[in-house]
Design a protein around this motif. Structure first.
Motif, PDB file in Angstrom:
ATOM      1  N   TRP A 145       0.853  -1.179   0.000  1.00 17.84           N
ATOM      2  CA  TRP A 145       0.000   0.000   0.000  1.00 17.84           C
ATOM      3  C   TRP A 145       0.897   1.239   0.000  1.00 17.84           C
ATOM      4  O   TRP A 145       1.881   1.308   0.769  1.00 17.84           O
ATOM      5  N   TYR A 146       0.533   2.183  -0.867  1.00 24.66           N
ATOM      6  CA  TYR A 146       1.171   3.483  -0.930  1.00 24.66           C
ATOM      7  C   TYR A 146       0.066   4.525  -0.834  1.00 24.66           C
ATOM      8  O   TYR A 146      -1.099   4.242  -1.104  1.00 24.66           O
ATOM      9  N   ARG A 147       0.453   5.733  -0.467  1.00 23.50           N
ATOM     10  CA  ARG A 147      -0.528   6.808  -0.494  1.00 23.50           C
ATOM     11  C   ARG A 147       0.079   8.039  -1.151  1.00 23.50           C
ATOM     12  O   ARG A 147       1.296   8.217  -1.184  1.00 23.50           O
ATOM     13  N   GLN A 148      -0.824   8.868  -1.667  1.00 25.31           N
ATOM     14  CA  GLN A 148      -0.390  10.103  -2.324  1.00 25.31           C
ATOM     15  C   GLN A 148      -1.347  11.213  -1.921  1.00 25.31           C
ATOM     16  O   GLN A 148      -2.513  11.227  -2.336  1.00 25.31           O
ATOM     17  N   ILE A 149      -0.866  12.114  -1.087  1.00 25.33           N
ATOM     18  CA  ILE A 149      -1.638  13.305  -0.753  1.00 25.33           C
ATOM     19  C   ILE A 149      -1.650  14.191  -1.987  1.00 25.33           C
ATOM     20  O   ILE A 149      -0.656  14.265  -2.718  1.00 25.33           O
ATOM     21  N   LEU A 150      -2.774  14.852  -2.208  1.00 24.12           N
ATOM     22  CA  LEU A 150      -2.986  15.612  -3.446  1.00 24.12           C
ATOM     23  C   LEU A 150      -1.796  16.507  -3.775  1.00 24.12           C
ATOM     24  O   LEU A 150      -1.386  17.337  -2.968  1.00 24.12           O
ATOM     25  N   PHE A 152      -2.961   3.809  -3.001  1.00 24.16           N
ATOM     26  CA  PHE A 152      -2.677   2.887  -4.105  1.00 24.16           C
ATOM     27  C   PHE A 152      -2.254   1.531  -3.554  1.00 24.16           C
ATOM     28  O   PHE A 152      -1.373   1.440  -2.703  1.00 24.16           O
ATOM     29  N   CYS A 153      -2.861   0.510  -4.080  1.00 23.59           N
ATOM     30  CA  CYS A 153      -2.417  -0.848  -3.844  1.00 23.59           C
ATOM     31  C   CYS A 153      -1.473  -1.231  -4.984  1.00 23.59           C
ATOM     32  O   CYS A 153      -1.631  -0.765  -6.124  1.00 23.59           O
ATOM     33  N   ALA A 154      -0.482  -2.041  -4.688  1.00 22.83           N
ATOM     34  CA  ALA A 154       0.447  -2.498  -5.722  1.00 22.83           C
ATOM     35  C   ALA A 154       0.827  -3.940  -5.447  1.00 22.83           C
ATOM     36  O   ALA A 154       0.761  -4.410  -4.303  1.00 22.83           O
ATOM     37  N   SER A 155       1.228  -4.634  -6.490  1.00 21.50           N
ATOM     38  CA  SER A 155       1.665  -6.010  -6.288  1.00 21.50           C
ATOM     39  C   SER A 155       2.772  -6.346  -7.283  1.00 21.50           C
ATOM     40  O   SER A 155       2.940  -5.691  -8.313  1.00 21.50           O
TER      41      SER A 155
END
Lengths: 113, 112
Positions: free
Chosen positions: A34-39, A91-94
């Motif tokens: 899991w990743y995150r991106q603040i606007l 964001f989910c990633a694999s």
């Protein structure tokens, strides 16, 4: 082409509420993230997951966050008591192996009011 | 130590021009350097990646140049097209591959 799918695409919640974001990684992949991106900001690592356990987590991933792979296909991120600053795109990633290409989903936008 | 610094923050290029985005890192354990392209409302998508055993990698119009001694790498987009308009992120990770560290991103606009 196989893809990482995420639901919901957008969730609005009240501060203090619990939120669960869901991801279906690519079927033969073994490593999940899991990743995150603040606007308007950069993408930030939250957590990596392999062999049914967390392999690494960032300082952002505190006790309010948890991840789970409840069955053979889903990978979830739970935020127990949301804060305003949790508003972001998650964001989910694999990937298949830990040195392989990382595939991202289209993201779940979380808005905390 | 974990940071990856990226510049410029935004870039405007005319169609057919060359777009150049630069990144620098500090952690000498990093050994995989991908570039991601992100369109609005979408997740990042791998564009091209390099490992430090080579100084350059080219795929079509996209080239990564890598300077191990300076701990810098850059993305060059030749013959830039309006369809290349997106946000570009450099990233780095070590051999474990567990955590990708992203740069701050560059918003590229290619004018027709």
């Amino acid at each position: 082409e196989p893809e990482v799918t995420q639901t919901p695409s957008h969730q609005v919640t009240q501060m203090g509420q619990e939120v669960i974001l869901r991801c279906v990684p690519i079927s033969n992949h073994l490593y999940f993230y899991w990743y995150r991106q603040i606007l308007g900001q950069k993408v930030e690592f939250l957590v990596s997951f392999y062999n049914n356990e967390i392999s690494e987590k960032s300082e952002i991933f505190d006790d309010q966050f948890s991840v789970e792979r409840p069955d053979g296909s889903n990978f979830t991120l739970k935020i127990r008591s949301t804060k305003l600053e949790d508003s972001a795109m998650y964001f989910c990633a694999s990937r298949w192996i830990n040195t392989g290409e990382l595939f991202f989903g289209e993201g779940s936008r979380l808005t905390v009011l | 130590q974990q940071q990856v610094k990226q510049s410029p923050q935004s870039l405007i290029v005319q169609k057919g021009g060359i777009s150049i985005i630069n990144c620098a890192y500090e952690n000498t354990a990093f050994d995989y350097f991908p570039w991601y392209q992100q369109f609005p409302g979408k997740g990042p998508a791998l564009l091209i990646a390099i490992r430090p055993d080579v100084s350059e990698k080219k795929e079509g119009r996209f080239t990564i140049s890598f300077n191990k001694s300076a701990k810098q790498f850059s993305l060059h987009i030749m013959d830039s097209q309006p369809g290349d308009s997106a946000t570009y992120f450099c990233a780095a990770t070590d051999i474990s591959g567990s955590r990708l560290t992203f740069g701050e991103g560059t918003q590229l606009t290619v004018n027709p």
